[in-house]
Design an enzyme around this catalytic site. Structure first.
Site, PDB file in Angstrom:
ATOM      1  N   CYS B 299       0.809  -1.232   0.000  1.00 40.30           N
ATOM      2  CA  CYS B 299       0.000   0.000   0.000  1.00 40.30           C
ATOM      3  C   CYS B 299       0.839   1.278   0.000  1.00 40.30           C
ATOM      4  O   CYS B 299       0.526   2.239  -0.713  1.00 40.30           O
ATOM      5  CB  CYS B 299      -0.992   0.012   1.167  1.00 40.30           C
ATOM      6  SG  CYS B 299      -0.284  -0.494   2.748  1.00 40.30           S
ATOM      7  N   ASP B 423      -7.561   5.317  -1.605  1.00 42.16           N
ATOM      8  CA  ASP B 423      -7.165   4.098  -0.914  1.00 42.16           C
ATOM      9  C   ASP B 423      -6.388   3.148  -1.835  1.00 42.16           C
ATOM     10  O   ASP B 423      -6.935   2.646  -2.816  1.00 42.16           O
ATOM     11  CB  ASP B 423      -8.421   3.393  -0.386  1.00 42.16           C
ATOM     12  CG  ASP B 423      -8.090   2.368   0.677  1.00 42.16           C
ATOM     13  OD1 ASP B 423      -6.941   1.843   0.667  1.00 42.16           O
ATOM     14  OD2 ASP B 423      -8.960   2.075   1.515  1.00 42.16           O
ATOM     15  N   HIS B 425      -5.558   0.140  -1.269  1.00 41.75           N
ATOM     16  CA  HIS B 425      -5.848  -1.268  -1.014  1.00 41.75           C
ATOM     17  C   HIS B 425      -6.857  -1.850  -1.995  1.00 41.75           C
ATOM     18  O   HIS B 425      -7.202  -3.019  -1.908  1.00 41.75           O
ATOM     19  CB  HIS B 425      -6.385  -1.449   0.420  1.00 41.75           C
ATOM     20  CG  HIS B 425      -5.421  -0.971   1.459  1.00 41.75           C
ATOM     21  ND1 HIS B 425      -5.440   0.312   1.955  1.00 41.75           N
ATOM     22  CD2 HIS B 425      -4.390  -1.594   2.076  1.00 41.75           C
ATOM     23  CE1 HIS B 425      -4.464   0.468   2.840  1.00 41.75           C
ATOM     24  NE2 HIS B 425      -3.811  -0.685   2.932  1.00 41.75           N
TER      25      HIS B 425
END
Lengths: 399, 466
Positions: B299, B423, B425
């Site tokens: 990440c 994000d 992820h």
């Protein structure tokens, strides 16, 4: 099965006539148009007599050279489709000769091609052996498979014609060193690509490729003639380096050429008409004429030799295109190139010799391309050419 | 009181190439200049001639602007009529289009593409060609000039007006190309010219600049300085680097990454609050992209990639976005990690992100530290200031997760705060609809953070250069 070849009855008659005349094997070329599953043969052109070989043996190179020169006389849509031979020798003897001939012709023609071949181009050539004794006509394609032959009358009539006058304004560099094997075709590459990528408008409109061409006018004596405009767009990436290159000089070509192409159906697809045939005609007529002047000085033509050898030639007329209608067909034409020191009688002679076409000076259409006026230089030929133009214009108004 | 009806803006863009060819008897500078100028004169004459044609892409419309011949449209038609003719759908810039919320201002004007073509046929009969030859050891100049002009019009402007403006723009561009080529001539070495469009802050709008082709940005600083002066732009951020060139709404991004997915969101309105966001263009980098399975450990790498993409697309650096391996190698090169780090699946944090930005891109960053997540709620002012002055994406790492902060909505009086989060992820495809609907790019509250974990933030600093 395989492809079907539809041969005009006039051609059949002509071949029969050749059968009855004797003196050794007669070879020649079959000329017409290839499309889809069918091919149409409209002309049978006998190989011109070669004084040296005395007509006894078949000379492969001579036949190929004939094919090369004949190709230049054909307009868009018409090509050399194959070779015929009239001999009473046995079929199995002739087949080898014929196949050799056909391969030689095929190779020469594809190497002379000045445009990029398309994927759906048909490249099969055919051979036709006519045996005057048995009157049998074994007909094969170049892969030695028998092909289907049909005779029909009026194959040469009812073709659709597409034409335009193309403006030409070229500046071509000459190769740097004399020893360079480059010929004029390399210099024409950019222009050829432009034409291939050009957008064609039929009657001022851009039609989708799959649509069919239909004439808006009633057909009377002449076939449908479409007013064509071609737009050209240059597609290439800019290079930041190599903008200036050494060269051995330059050549300019300025003027216009008349281009024409024929399609055998009443409602040909737009893509075929414009993309393939008319553009090819444009490319080959310009390239052929430039080639005539730059790459192959004919020993007999003093002025042309002069042009290609001399250092600087201010201006010289490229030969202009003369059109000759085919009597057997209502709508088809062939053409020839008239140099400024030639008269129409020479054209008539060449048409007879190369294509077996009988014609008279009055039948020739000299109005499509006018002889350019040269501003400098004082060739006697120029005066003769102007006279010829005047004559044809007077003739035209008589019609 | 008369209220003017809002008209939409339409961009008409014409592209085409003209061949620049001439024969040079000598390579002496003044001779080249003379021949080049004469050749450009001829090209400008072509634009003014009756053979000049505009075709409107994806329509049957063809226009001969100098002959007043209009095929399939009338000269008085308003521009918006042309928009209706365009048959095919224009491709979206990477990923699918999210349904635009009502009332949201459409930032992208409609673009109508035209091609410049030359008619090469004429009505005959005409004279057969004449050939002339010069044999001389000399030089030949051959280049393709990529003409590219754009004008912004109102939907009610007529087609004729637009064509007139485009003709003028093309002629002007040829003059500029001539100038640029002559300016950058060294002996007999010549460069071609290339036009680029830039969208400057209103009211200047869309401007086109001609640059010498192939010359890198770092050699063109003097030109950029002059442009900044001419357009009265600040001298601390680039507007005219090649990467700053305007990306037309109808052009595909070939690399397939989504650009600025946050544009598809509705931003929160807080009482007495303002929204502060990243300035410029970034690409969304996340798990599983580039056939790299970094699910569970990559990440921070992805957040770093997003930041690198921002610096590249704003024109600060030319380096492409680094891969995981390249990031790891950079850390080995600066002595931060051992050699066996490369090819491993070890996590990195904001300190490593700072180190890589410095080593690979020459970018410095500030580090902000909070001892517990709950403190982030009080960092509104600092974050707002960052987006105001630097405008770069922020990488935040803490607990076991890394994210990218793209903006903050903050009310000074109430202290309310929201964070615009990208994000890394996400493991799906570049589907803007999914990404915005499911909150992979979205506004989060202060409860998004682990209230007890400590966090480090890497705030990249924008170089003050043009």
């Amino acid at each position: 099965m395989g492809r079907v070849y539809i041969v005009d009855e006039d051609v059949e008659e002509y071949l029969s006539k050749l059968c009855s005349q004797q003196a050794g094997p007669v070879t020649g070329l079959l000329i017409g148009q290839s499309s889809g599953q069918r091919d149409f043969v409209v002309i049978a052109a006998p190989t011109p007599k070669d004084e040296e070989s005395a007509g006894k043996t078949v000379d492969k190179e001579w036949v190929s050279e004939h094919a090369r020169q004949v190709s230049r006389m054909l307009l868009g849509g018409l090509t050399v489709l194959g070779v015929f031979m009239i001999t009473d020798a046995d079929a199995k003897d002739t087949i080898t000769t014929l196949r050799q001939l056909v391969f030689a012709v095929e190779n020469l023609i594809s190497s002379e091609q000045k445009w990029s071949p398309a994927e759906d181009d048909v490249t099969d050539c055919v051979t036709l052996h006519v045996n005057p004794k048995t009157r049998k006509y074994p007909f094969f394609n170049s892969a030695a498979k028998p092909a289907d032959l049909k005779y029909q009358s009026g194959v040469g009539s009812c073709w659709t014609t597409v034409s335009c006058w193309l403006n030409v304004d070229l500046l071509i560099p000459l190769p740097d060193s004399r020893a360079s094997k480059e010929n004029s075709q390399k210099g024409l590459k950019v222009w050829t690509r432009q034409i291939e990528n050009a957008v064609c408008l039929i009657d001022g409109k851009k039609l989708p490729e799959d649509s069919e061409l239909t004439s808006g006018q009633v057909v009377s004596k002449r076939q449908d003639l479409f007013d064509k405009k071609a737009l050209s767009e240059i597609i290439s990436k800019p290079r930041s380096a190599d903008v200036v290159q050494p060269c051995g000089g330059s050549v300019t070509v300025r003027g216009a050429v008349h281009c024409r192409a024929f399609l055998h159906t009443h409602k040909p697809k737009v893509k075929l008409a414009e993309k393939v045939l008319l553009k090819r005609d444009a490319i080959s007529t310009v390239a052929t004429r430039v080639q005539m002047l730059l790459d192959e000085p004919l020993a007999s033509e003093e002025q042309i030799k002069d042009f290609s050898e001399r250092e600087n030639c201010p201006e010289f007329c490229l030969p202009r295109r003369i059109f000759c209608p085919l009597k057997s067909s209502g709508s088809l034409y062939v053409c020839d190139y008239q140099f400024s020191d030639e008269g129409l009688s020479e054209i008539v002679d060449r048409l007879k010799e190369m294509l077996g076409v009988d014609t008279a000076e009055e039948d020739l259409d000299t109005t499509q391309e006018m002889t350019a006026e040269i501003t400098q230089g004082a060739f006697m030929a120029a005066a003769a050419a102007l006279l010829a133009t005047a004559a044809s214009m007077m003739y035209y108004s008589d019609m | 009181m008369v209220v003017a009806e809002p008209t939409t803006l339409i961009i008409f863009r014409v592209k085409g190439s003209l061949e620049l060819r001439c024969h040079l008897d000598s390579t002496e500078t003044s001779h080249i200049q003379k021949v080049l100028s004469r050749t450009f004169e001829n090209l400008r004459a072509q634009i003014k001639s009756e053979s000049c044609v505009f075709t409107v892409c994806n329509t049957p419309v063809i226009i001969w602007p100098n002959k007043d011949v209009y095929e399939d449209i009338t000269p008085d038609s308003p521009c918006e009529d042309v928009l209706q003719r365009i048959q095919s759908d224009e491709p979206e810039s990477g990923g699918k289009r999210a349904t635009k919320k009502k009332g949201k201002k459409d930032l992208s004007a409609s673009v109508i593409s035209l091609r410049l073509m030359m008619e090469v046929t004429k009505p005959g009969p005409l004279s057969a060609p004449v050939i002339s030859k010069t044999v001389q050891k000399s030089h030949f100049l051959s280049a393709t000039l990529p003409l590219d002009c754009a004008v912004r019009t109102h939907s009610k402007d007529t087609i004729k007006d637009v064509c007139d403006r485009l003709l003028e723009a093309l002629t002007q561009q040829l003059c500029e190309m001539e100038k640029v080529m002559l300016q950058h001539m060294k002996g007999s070495t010549l460069l071609t010219a290339e036009p680029l469009h830039f969208l400057l802050p209103e009211p200047k709008g869309l401007v086109t600049v001609v640059f010498p082709a192939g010359v890198p940005d770092k050699e063109l600083e003097a030109q950029r300085r002059e442009l900044h002066q001419r357009f009265k732009l600040p001298n601390d951020r680039p507007y005219f680097r090649r990467a700053n060139a305007y990306h037309f709404p109808n052009e595909h991004y070939k690399d397939g990454y989504l650009r600025n997915p946050h544009h598809a969101l509705t931003h929160p309105t807080l009482e007495n609050g303002k929204v502060f966001m990243v300035q410029g263009i970034y690409s969304y980098h996340h798990y599983m992209q580039d056939r790299m399975d970094d699910n569970g450990w990559g990440c921070a790498y992805r957040s770093l990639q997003t930041i690198c993409s921002w610096f590249q697309q704003q024109g600060y650096v030319e380096q492409p976005v680094p891969s995981h391996k390249e990031i790891q190698q950079a850390l080995v090169d600066v002595g931060d990690k051992q050699a066996n780090f490369v090819g491993s699946r070890q996590w990195i944090g904001s300190i490593e992100v700072q180190a890589v930005l410095n080593h690979l891109l020459g970018i410095t960053s500030k580090i902000m530290f909070v001892s517990q997540g709950s403190e982030l709620a009080s960092k509104g002012r600092e974050l707002a200031n960052h987006f105001l002055t630097e405008g770069t994406p922020i990488m935040i790492g803490g607990g076991v997760l890394a994210h990218t902060i793209l903006g903050v909505a903050w009310s000074e009086s109430t202290g309310q705060i929201r964070y615009l989060i990208l994000d890394p992820h996400y493991t799906g495809s570049e589907d803007l609809q999914v990404i915005t609907d499911k909150g992979w790019c979205g506004w989060k509250g202060a409860d998004f953070w682990d209230q007890t974990a400590y966090y480090n933030l890497c705030l990249p600093q924008r170089p003050r250069v043009i």
